[in-house]
Design a protein around this motif. Structure first.
Motif, mmCIF file in Angstrom:
data_model
loop_
_atom_site.group_PDB
_atom_site.id
_atom_site.type_symbol
_atom_site.label_atom_id
_atom_site.label_comp_id
_atom_site.label_asym_id
_atom_site.label_seq_id
_atom_site.Cartn_x
_atom_site.Cartn_y
_atom_site.Cartn_z
ATOM 1 N N PHE A 32 9.242 70.744 60.626
ATOM 2 C CA PHE A 32 9.632 72.085 61.500
ATOM 3 C C PHE A 32 10.664 71.547 62.708
ATOM 4 O O PHE A 32 10.962 72.314 63.511
ATOM 5 C CB PHE A 32 8.516 72.895 61.682
ATOM 6 C CG PHE A 32 7.974 73.635 60.632
ATOM 7 C CD1 PHE A 32 8.383 74.549 59.763
ATOM 8 C CD2 PHE A 32 6.909 72.904 59.963
ATOM 9 C CE1 PHE A 32 7.939 75.302 58.733
ATOM 10 C CE2 PHE A 32 6.335 73.375 58.985
ATOM 11 C CZ PHE A 32 6.901 74.318 58.351
ATOM 12 N N GLN A 47 8.551 79.270 63.411
ATOM 13 C CA GLN A 47 8.749 78.727 62.138
ATOM 14 C C GLN A 47 7.411 78.323 61.402
ATOM 15 O O GLN A 47 7.250 78.658 60.194
ATOM 16 C CB GLN A 47 9.991 77.915 61.977
ATOM 17 C CG GLN A 47 11.074 78.639 62.329
ATOM 18 C CD GLN A 47 11.568 79.664 61.817
ATOM 19 O OE1 GLN A 47 11.565 79.883 60.327
ATOM 20 N NE2 GLN A 47 11.829 80.664 62.362
ATOM 21 N N ALA A 51 5.696 80.154 58.238
ATOM 22 C CA ALA A 51 5.765 79.076 56.931
ATOM 23 C C ALA A 51 4.162 79.259 56.254
ATOM 24 O O ALA A 51 4.080 79.069 55.199
ATOM 25 C CB ALA A 51 6.060 77.838 57.200
ATOM 26 N N ASN A 52 3.235 79.218 57.251
ATOM 27 C CA ASN A 52 2.054 79.607 57.000
ATOM 28 C C ASN A 52 1.546 80.759 56.535
ATOM 29 O O ASN A 52 0.332 81.038 56.266
ATOM 30 C CB ASN A 52 0.938 78.960 58.247
ATOM 31 C CG ASN A 52 -0.307 78.710 57.866
ATOM 32 O OD1 ASN A 52 -0.623 77.983 56.704
ATOM 33 N ND2 ASN A 52 -1.203 79.217 58.621
#
Length: 99
Positions: A32, A47, A51-52
């Motif tokens: 990232f 981000q 994304a998690n």
């Protein structure tokens, strides 16, 4: 017990939590690091939260930087990674294991 793969969403322990070694976590974080400066910014952390699958990524990104950035420069660098590990375990539901 964790199943070791390259995707964070596939490293799942018996209790259902995602599990990574410190090395895997650092490698995952650096995916990232969009400007490749070796640090994680508030935007990059946002981000990571997205994304998690995390909600409130803007708030959590700010909270993550605030809790991890001990020198106040707005970034999490190598010497502050331990603080970010604590944040990830608490707020992102990731278990970080030493080996």
């Amino acid at each position: 017990m964790a199943f070791k793969t390259t995707s964070i969403n596939q490293n799942v322990s018996d209790d259902g939590r995602r599990e990574l070694t410190i090395k895997e976590f650092k490698r995952w974080l650096m995916r990232f690091d969009t400007n490749k400066d070796g640090r994680i910014s508030k935007t990059e952390l946002r981000q990571i939260v997205k994304a998690n699958g995390g909600w409130f990524s803007r708030w959590k990104g700010r909270a993550g930087i605030k809790s991890a950035d001990k020198n106040g420069n707005g970034f999490v660098d190598e010497c502050e990674i331990e603080n970010l590990i604590q944040f990830a375990q608490k707020e992102l539901g990731i278990r970080i294991i030493p080996y």
